[in-house]
Structure formats: structure tokens, C-alpha cells
Motif scaffolding. Structure first.
Motif, PDB file in Angstrom:
ATOM      1  N   HIS A 173      -6.330   0.166   6.368  1.00  0.00           N
ATOM      2  CA  HIS A 173      -6.545   1.165   7.634  1.00  0.00           C
ATOM      3  C   HIS A 173      -7.332   0.288   8.490  1.00  0.00           C
ATOM      4  CE1 HIS A 173      -4.577   4.620   5.944  1.00  0.00           C
ATOM      5  NE2 HIS A 173      -5.081   4.420   4.753  1.00  0.00           N
ATOM      6  N   LYS A 229      -0.373   3.562  -6.088  1.00  0.00           N
ATOM      7  CA  LYS A 229      -1.811   4.087  -6.333  1.00  0.00           C
ATOM      8  C   LYS A 229      -1.721   5.026  -7.262  1.00  0.00           C
ATOM      9  CE  LYS A 229      -3.145   2.169  -1.971  1.00  0.00           C
ATOM     10  NZ  LYS A 229      -3.802   0.904  -2.201  1.00  0.00           N
ATOM     11  N   HIS A 279      -9.825   1.914   0.870  1.00  0.00           N
ATOM     12  CA  HIS A 279      -9.469   2.460   2.083  1.00  0.00           C
ATOM     13  C   HIS A 279     -10.764   2.563   3.067  1.00  0.00           C
ATOM     14  CE1 HIS A 279      -6.083   3.916  -0.405  1.00  0.00           C
ATOM     15  NE2 HIS A 279      -5.426   4.392   0.932  1.00  0.00           N
ATOM     16  N   HIS A 321       1.691   5.248  -2.172  1.00  0.00           N
ATOM     17  CA  HIS A 321       1.112   6.582  -2.768  1.00  0.00           C
ATOM     18  C   HIS A 321       2.588   7.266  -3.239  1.00  0.00           C
ATOM     19  CE1 HIS A 321      -3.347   6.626  -1.222  1.00  0.00           C
ATOM     20  NE2 HIS A 321      -2.521   5.717  -0.222  1.00  0.00           N
ATOM     21  N   HIS A 346       0.780  -1.300  -0.053  1.00  0.00           N
ATOM     22  CA  HIS A 346      -0.273  -0.082  -0.228  1.00  0.00           C
ATOM     23  C   HIS A 346       0.856   1.295  -0.047  1.00  0.00           C
ATOM     24  CE1 HIS A 346      -3.827   2.171   1.595  1.00  0.00           C
ATOM     25  NE2 HIS A 346      -2.977   3.023   1.304  1.00  0.00           N
ATOM     26  N   ASP A 362       1.857   2.854   3.291  1.00  0.00           N
ATOM     27  CA  ASP A 362       1.099   3.850   3.096  1.00  0.00           C
ATOM     28  C   ASP A 362       1.766   5.147   2.704  1.00  0.00           C
ATOM     29  OD1 ASP A 362      -1.337   5.001   2.484  1.00  0.00           O
ATOM     30  OD2 ASP A 362      -1.941   5.523   4.580  1.00  0.00           O
TER      31      ASP A 362
HETATM   32 FE    FE Z   1      -3.378   5.109   1.481  1.00  0.00          FE
END
Ligand code: FE
Ligand code: DI6
Length: 386
Positions: free
Chosen positions: A248, A126, A225, A59, A57, A300
Motif C-alpha cells: 500500500h 493471504k 500492510h 486475499h 498481493h 489486493d
Molecule cells: Fe491487502
């Protein structure tokens, strides 16, 4: 890390036979079949070998940074207040739209390198900082390019439903921008899975369901999410759609855990965001255990809620903040992280798997989660190559 091996499934004095980039055999060195005697021998002098790590996960493709916002929060503003004041995700959207494809790639490569340096072989990346067709596709092309420029596998998630762009209402955005962009990104071969942000400050379950319906039509797996800041039903929705993962899940309930177990969905725990936004509600780890929901751990890595560039620190935080065990944290960045990405050829050391391995300067696997800001990687092997 084989599923039924218990705990780590540690084999002492082990040998691993690797051929054609795959694991051919693994077990006690004393039992190595003679068929493999001809292979070149590489000794790791008693070091720990694990599956290479997987960050399921991130970004990591984005423009700019949000250090200013970090400062705002330290002056008293909450994450939601920052978002509602036009900061948050939307400010990264501006910077990402303004960045050229080359600039986005140049800024993401060091992030990839940082993860590779910690023994990572697979990174999920992502979109979601474009919120228009052009920029969402640009982000996904950059993500694909990362996997060509570095020895790492990139798995992409289309996260068009990440935030509502300025000047548009959420429903109009989903129907006139997000869903058509998903179709275009899929047609360009840029999408491995479809994600969304189901939250009071983003999209509700009905809006996410429209994106998931399109994903289903296109034959793409989904993830979500869910339940990060409040409980609005995202986890149940993810389970209903047979999602690969619900991520999450701080506010998930025991009933949500039961639903995830029934749908075979992985709970992806992201302690970097929990830490950064001073969240106080920890995810229901014991309920996930009770229901045998597989748990994964990711960074994340994003410029707002989790500027965390270390998968090892994510493991440490999962243990210290969420009370996961070190064995659960390692399963969370290997076997269960692979599952959260729908990958069946990595994440465990077993015959037929890709030879993606991490060799560590540690004597006990718990050391990987125990150290804070320590990188004990000795060697990473990717597809059989050092
Ligand atoms: Fe995220
Ligand atoms: N949840 C998160 O923690 C990140 N995205 C999401 O949907 C936050 C992304 C950001 O603040 O830029």
C-alpha cells in the motif's frame, strides 16, 4: 524484463529455448545456437512474449462479499466508519468462519481462473479472515489446495494480524491467538511468509513487532500492510525487519523510501484499494524511483477495499492513478512481484528461470497497461506447458 536490460529489455525477432520446464536460452532468433535445433518449434507469429504475470498481493480465499458495504460507502460512510461500525474485515470474518473448506475452495477457484486467464502464473494468497486458529488454518489449507487444483503457483502469507476480533483487545489477540496460530500454521507447513495490517484500525508497530519476532524465530520472511490510511511507522518497521515487501504505502515518506531501499524491501502498490476507498493520497512513486526502491503492483483482490479481479486493470490503474510508467507496471507484475514473494526462479525471461510465459495479442508492451478492461492474452505457458 532482465534487471539491467533497461525498460522492457525487448528483443525483436526473438527465440526462447525451453527444456525441462525451464528457459535454456533467449535472444535474437538469428543467433539461436544449433544445440537447440532439435527442439519442437512453436511459432507465435511475431507476438509479444513476457514473463507470465505474478499477482503478489491477494486475499482471494474468503467467504461472502461486501456489496452491501459498497452501497453504504456510496451513501456517505468512509472505509474507517464502516470498519468501526462492525462492518469491514470483521464481517468477512463471520462469513469465512461459517463457510466450509469445500465452499471456500469452490468460491476461490473462479478467482484463480480469472487471473490465469490473464496470463498469471503465481498468486500470493493471504489468510486473515479467520482470526481464530481453526479458520486461519482452514484458509491456508484452501490456498494450498488451489495450487493443486490449477496449474498455478500459490504463495501463502499468514495474516493473523489483520483485524482485532470482536470481544478481544488487540494485545490479548496477538499474544493468545495470533502468535500461537502462526506456530500451528507453520508446523502444518502452511506458511510461506508472515504479513500484518499496521494501521490505526488494526495493529500498532509494537504489536506487529511481536508477530515479526515470532516469524524470525521460525525462519519465515515478513511483509506488511503499511501506511495505507495513515502514517504510523509500519514502513520503517518493515524495513527494520528486512521485509520482502511493504504494501500500500500511500502515506510513506521519502525517509521511508530510503529505509526500504536500504533493506532491499519491495514497495507493493495496490491501486485497486486506492480507487475503491476514494483515497486521495497517492504513494510516493517519485521518492521510490529516486531511492531505487523496486515497485510491484498487485490486485489486493479482497471483498472489501479492492474487489478487483484483474491484474491488467491493476497495471492500468497504477499508471493512471499513480503515474507509474507502463514499463514500471510490467516490472511490477513480473520481476519485482517475484522479488516481493522471495522467488528467484521467475519474473524474467532468462536462462535458468522457470518457463512461465505469457504471449499477447499486442504489438507494443505498453498496450498491456494502456487497455482498460481488455484482455489480450493469446497463450499462457506454465512450467514449459501450454
Ligand atoms: Fe491487502
Ligand atoms: N488492507 C486492505 O486494503 C485490506 N486488508 C488490509 O489489511 C482490506 C480487507 C478488507 O476490507 O476486507
Amino acid at each position: 524484463m532482465a534487471p539491467l536490460a533497461g525498460d522492457y529489455g525487448l528483443v525483436r525477432e526473438a527465440a526462447i529455448a525451453v527444456s525441462d520446464g525451464q528457459i535454456a536460452w533467449v535472444g535474437p532468433a538469428s543467433k539461436l545456437p544449433p544445440d537447440y535445433a532439435d527442439l519442437d518449434l512453436r511459432s507465435f507469429d511475431g507476438r509479444l512474449v513476457t514473463p507470465a504475470l505474478i499477482d503478489c498481493h491477494t486475499h482471494i480465499v474468503h467467504g461472502g462479499n461486501r456489496a452491501r458495504e459498497f452501497e453504504m460507502r456510496l451513501n456517505g460512510a468512509s472505509y474507517e466508519e464502516v470498519a468501526r461500525a462492525g462492518g469491514g474485515i470483521v464481517s468477512t470474518v463471520g462469513a469465512t468462519r461459517d463457510a466450509s473448506e469445500a465452499d471456500l475452495l469452490a468460491s476461490a477457484l473462479p478467482r484463480v481462473d480469472a487471473l490465469i486467464a490473464q496470463g498469471v502464473s503465481v498468486i500470493e494468497v493471504k489468510s486473515g479472515y479467520g482470526l481464530d486458529t481453526e479458520t486461519e488454518l482452514k484458509m491456508l489449507r484452501v490456498a494450498r489446495a488451489l495450487g493443486k487444483q490449477r496449474p498455478v503457483r500459490i504463495v501463502t502469507s499468514f495474516l493473523g494480524a489483520h483485524a482485532v476480533p470482536k470481544g478481544m483487545d488487540a494485545d490479548t489477540y496477538i499474544d493468545t491467538v495470533c502468535v500461537p496460530t502462526l506456530e500451528a500454521a507453520h508446523a502444518a507447513g502452511l506458511v510461506d511468509a508472515v504479513d500484518g495490517f499496521c494501521e490505526g484500525i488494526a495493529f500498532d508497530t509494537r504489536q506487529i513487532a511481536r508477530v515479526f519476532d515470532k516469524a524470525r524465530t521460525l525462519g519465515l520472511p515478513v511483509k506488511l500492510h503499511a501506511e495505507q490510511l495513515s502514517h504510523i511507522g509500519g514502513t520503517a518497521l518493515a524495513a527494520k525487519y528486512g521485509a520482502l515487501s511493504a504494501d500500500h504505502v500511500e502515506y510513506a515518506t521519502p525517509a521511508d523510501a530510503a529505509a526500504l531501499a536500504a533493506s532491499g524491501t519491495v514497495a507493493v502498490l495496490l491501486p485497486g484499494a486506492f480507487y475503491t476507498i476514494h483515497e486521495t493520497q497517492a504513494p510516493p512513486v517519485q521518492a521510490f524511483r529516486d531511492h531505487a526502491v523496486p515497485m510491484a503492483v498487485g490486485t489486493d483482490w479482497n471483498p472489501g477495499s479492492s474487489p478487483l479481479g484483474s491484474i491488467l486493470l491493476a497495471m492500468n490503474m497504477a499508471c493512471t492513478l499513480f503515474r507509474m510508467t507502463p514499463a514500471e507496471a510490467l516490472a511490477g507484475t513480473t520481476r519485482n512481484a517475484a522479488r516481493a514473494l522471495g522467488l528467484t526462479d521467475c519474473g524474467v525471461i532468462a536462462p535458468g528461470m522457470r518457463a512461465d510465459l505469457a504471449i499477447w495479442n499486442v504489438s507494443d508492451p505498453a498496450e498491456l497497461s494502456y487497455g482498460i478492461g481488455i484482455n489480450p492474452l493469446h497463450t499462457r505457458i506454465f512450467g514449459g506447458a501450454e
